[in-house]
Write an enzyme that holds these catalytic residues in place. Structure first.
Site, PDB file in Angstrom:
ATOM      1  N   SER A 295       0.834  -1.193   0.000  1.00  0.00           N
ATOM      2  CA  SER A 295       0.000   0.000   0.000  1.00  0.00           C
ATOM      3  C   SER A 295       0.870   1.245   0.000  1.00  0.00           C
ATOM      4  O   SER A 295       1.990   1.232   0.506  1.00  0.00           O
ATOM      5  CB  SER A 295      -0.884   0.025   1.248  1.00  0.00           C
ATOM      6  OG  SER A 295      -0.108   0.314   2.408  1.00  0.00           O
ATOM      7  N   ASP A 296       0.354   2.321  -0.597  1.00  0.00           N
ATOM      8  CA  ASP A 296       0.977   3.608  -0.328  1.00  0.00           C
ATOM      9  C   ASP A 296       0.807   3.875   1.166  1.00  0.00           C
ATOM     10  O   ASP A 296      -0.093   3.328   1.814  1.00  0.00           O
ATOM     11  CB  ASP A 296       0.332   4.712  -1.162  1.00  0.00           C
ATOM     12  CG  ASP A 296       1.271   5.894  -1.379  1.00  0.00           C
ATOM     13  OD1 ASP A 296       2.255   6.022  -0.623  1.00  0.00           O
ATOM     14  OD2 ASP A 296       1.015   6.692  -2.293  1.00  0.00           O
ATOM     15  N   CYS A 297       1.656   4.720   1.715  1.00  0.00           N
ATOM     16  CA  CYS A 297       1.763   4.778   3.172  1.00  0.00           C
ATOM     17  C   CYS A 297       0.484   5.277   3.827  1.00  0.00           C
ATOM     18  O   CYS A 297       0.019   6.386   3.540  1.00  0.00           O
ATOM     19  CB  CYS A 297       2.972   5.622   3.562  1.00  0.00           C
ATOM     20  SG  CYS A 297       4.504   4.829   3.027  1.00  0.00           S
TER      21      CYS A 297
END
Length: 772
Positions: A295-297
């Protein structure tokens, strides 16, 4: 609690007292941590199956997962993965960045000690302007050499969340600078070649693991109260297949990337990190990803807390993992996965599958093969970081990425004899970190534009503005005075990360503040040629300078990296003949006032006054078109050989459906694509008086129809020719990829009929017919 699955496997635990004694022994021998898992010195693991390099990675992963408890597994689902001391597994930080050099963005990389800095290559948008696939791969190799060297020295990880291959759809996007531009074909080629350069492979081992991001239709950060955390990108299946997915597919299928990152935004109402069709169905299913999805953060937290996509955090954890997410950048899965399992919303087997994907990548990286020094890339060290060869490559990349946009009466190159004194003016004339853009590290060193020009001639320097915002005009008078004293003037203006960056989208396309006044007044005052150099990631409407006869020349340098000043000076004085081409359309200012960033449609829609996006679909005036770029010499093309007719054969008729065929188009899945690779041979001649490198670009137009783009780049090649020289260039055309179009249902088809190929002023007609 759900039934234990793989964790029920029997194995021997190391007694706590014995393990404590082992740790004590490490301390006495001067080691600050236990050896890596599977190190021969670590008796508890050295004879276990997951340490047996003779076994297949799948078998090793299965064995390791079976030795982990459920809490240990969950602690490994996040970027700052916990240690498992009893198995010799150290803490590992997955988050490192290497967009155009090893970066200190993200906690996985630390500069200092033997590794105080790393080579900062030009920002991606600049490198893309070279249209040089070989260069892209060479930069990837150099960056991964430095990354692996830093890992061997204990200051970096091996998993790099780069490259960014999103389409540069809107000229205002602050992160467009990170991308290869607006063209899907170019972005796909860049993605595959940079990933290959980064990852390398020796005896089946990856040098580093790359990650293509941000999947998918992500190209808005913060525009007029709409941010990436709340944005629902409404995308047609046609545009998704035809534009947004193209570079990601190339990453996985051609580049064999080890990871894909899902984005913050929703696509058609679903968060990308919670969409099983996009993750498990497309990335892993259709494209066959051999790696992990991250995932993006904080994306999982975002779709629960900000987008309110699920009712409970346990629902969010469950849907993310079941959709195909393997690793969470952020703490969300570490906090809520156990609850999801206890509530029966997730199985431990789902966790095992996710963990198996991440552990398999770590094993391909050699992280379970003992000490790094004993691995295939163990020889890399401090001397391989900021190496002279990398510095030279960074310079060459900057030279190749510079685009000459205007050159009235051959004002450039300047002559050291005729122009012994040059006024160097502008807010970007003496910058350092501006040149390396974002997601950069600590550069090996800098040569600013004024320093680069000073290597050729005497300089008179005036900034003209305090910074790029240029809110006040008080310094312009001094800049005019400098221009009056010099034999020529170079004005270096543009943008920086205060104007365009992550979370910073632009509202207009003009030079900030009083920069336009600075250019006009200084060029009016200049007693000799006046050249304007633009530093920016995104396009700028500089129509005023294009039409101003006092502005002799214009060049765009993007963000040219640590050696940007040298490269700019080399072009200005003719040491380098510019050959870069714009990787994005430069629109006039009124485009920004008419087109909202939130409109994801690519195709023009006259019924609502929508002009479309990118050179493929935009119908309107431009400042400079995609692919534009001048040279100090001239080139001509002549067609040496190209087929005029092509019969499209079909795969076997077993299970044939008539609906897949028509007299107008055939589905790509029904065509025998392996038999449809064509060669177009073009003779290129340098008709000028200076050696130069030419970018041969081949565009196609399909038969007229509602699916078609205006035109589509289908191939490009670089050729270097001495003055008066000639060379033959072959461009490979893959019919299924390059001459196909996507219908309104997202189905890729090959239109029958006459396709036009355009190579400069040349036009060649290629007639496709069905072979029954």
């Amino acid at each position: 609690m759900a039934q234990m699955s793989v964790t029920s496997k029997n194995f021997s635990f190391v007694p706590f007292i014995l393990f404590t004694l082992i740790l004590s022994l490490f301390a006495q021998t001067g080691l600050s941590r236990p050896p890596f898992a599977c190190d021969l010195r670590f008796a508890p693991t050295r004879n276990l199956p997951f340490c047996n390099k003779a076994l297949r990675i799948r078998e090793r992963v299965y064995d390791l997962v079976g030795r982990l408890t459920l809490p240990e597994k969950i602690a490994l689902l996040v970027n700052n993965a916990a240690d498992v001391p009893r198995l010799g597994i150290n803490r590992y930080e997955w988050w490192s960045e290497a967009l155009h050099g090893v970066s200190n963005v993200g906690p996985g990389t630390k500069f200092g000690g033997a590794f105080p800095r790393a080579t900062s290559f030009p920002q991606v948008i600049t490198t893309a302007a070279s249209f040089n696939e070989t260069l892209w791969e060479l930069i990837g190799r150099a960056v991964s050499d430095e990354a692996r060297a830093m890992y061997n020295g204990g200051t970096a990880g091996l998993t790099y969340w780069s490259p960014n291959v999103n389409i540069f759809r809107d000229p205002r996007w602050g992160r467009g600078q990170e991308t290869p531009g607006e063209d899907p074909h170019t972005a796909a080629k860049y993605a595959a070649r940079y990933v290959k350069g980064l990852q390398g492979e020796v005896r089946g081992k990856l040098k580093v693991a790359a990650c293509c991001k941000h999947y998918t239709a992500y190209d808005l950060d913060n525009w007029k109260n709409v941010d990436r955390f709340h944005f629902n990108a409404k995308v047609s299946q046609q545009d998704l297949e035809d534009t947004y997915q193209v570079p990601f597919k190339a990453c996985v299928v051609e580049g064999k990337v080890a990871s894909v990152m899902c984005s913050y935004n929703q696509v058609n109402g679903k968060p990308t990190c919670a969409d099983p069709d996009l993750l498990r169905g497309t990335i892993r299913g259709q494209w066959g990803l051999n790696g992990y999805i991250v995932s993006d953060c904080d994306s999982v937290g975002v779709f629960f807390e900000s987008q309110h996509y699920t009712r409970t955090p346990e629902d969010a954890a469950a849907i993310a993992i079941k959709s195909g997410l393997d690793l969470d950048c952020g703490p969300f899965l570490a906090v809520h996965t156990m609850g999801a399992i206890q509530q029966g919303k997730l199985r431990e087997a789902d966790v095992n599958q996710a963990l198996g994907n991440t552990l398999a990548v770590q094993m391909r990286l050699g992280m379970y093969d003992g000490e790094p020094s004993q691995q295939p890339y163990g020889y890399l060290g401090p001397l391989d970081v900021c190496a002279p060869a990398h510095n030279q490559l960074a310079l060459e990349a900057a030279r190749q990425g510079i685009v000459l946009l205007k050159n009235t009466n051959r004002a450039l190159p300047l002559s050291t004899r005729r122009h012994p004194t040059v006024a160097v003016i502008g807010p970007n004339s003496d910058v350092t970190v501006t040149m390396i853009g974002n997601y950069a590290g600590i550069a090996c060193g800098y040569t600013t534009p004024v320093q680069g020009i000073a290597r050729y001639v005497k300089t008179i320097h005036q900034p003209g503005c305090v910074d790029v915002a240029c809110h006040r005009s008080i310094l312009i008078g001094n800049a005019e005075a400098a221009a009056r004293q010099a034999d020529a003037t170079v004005v270096v203006v543009g943008l920086d990360q205060s104007i365009e960056a992550e979370s910073v989208d632009r509202f207009d396309l003009l030079l900030p503040g009083h920069q336009q006044d600075l250019v006009s007044l200084v060029c009016r005052a200049s007693r000799g040629p006046c050249a304007v150099v633009l530093m920016s990631g995104g396009p700028v409407d500089i129509s005023f300078a294009v039409h101003d006869p006092r502005v002799s020349a214009i060049m765009w340098a993007g963000y040219p990296g640590q050696n940007g000043g040298t490269a700019i000076a080399d072009v200005i004085f003719g040491q380098t003949n510019p050959g870069g081409k714009l990787p994005m359309t430069w629109y006039p200012q009124d485009y920004a006032s008419k087109v909202p960033m939130t409109d994801m449609a690519m195709r023009a829609d006259p019924s609502r006054g929508y002009p479309g996006r990118t050179y493929r679909f935009y119908k309107g005036p431009v400042v400079f078109p995609f692919g534009y770029g001048l040279s100090y010499t001239t080139f001509t093309h002549s067609l040496a050989h190209a087929p005029s007719t092509v019969s499209v054969p079909l795969v076997t008729a077993n299970g044939f459906k008539n609906s897949s065929l028509s007299s107008e188009a055939v589905k790509v899945t029904r065509a025998n694509c392996s038999a449809l690779n064509l060669g177009v041979h073009v003779d290129v001649k340098n008709t000028g008086s200076m050696d130069g490198t030419h970018t041969l670009m081949v565009f196609s137009n399909p038969p007229a129809g509602k699916w078609a783009a205006n035109r589509q780049l289908v191939g490009f090649e670089k050729v270097h020719l001495v003055a008066g020289g000639q060379g033959r260039v072959k461009v490979d055309i893959q019919v299924c990829n390059h001459l196909s179009v996507v219908d309104q249902f997202g189905v890729r088809r090959i239109p029958m009929g006459e396709h036009s190929l355009h190579i400069g002023d040349l036009k060649h007609t290629l007639s496709l017919s069905l072979q029954l």
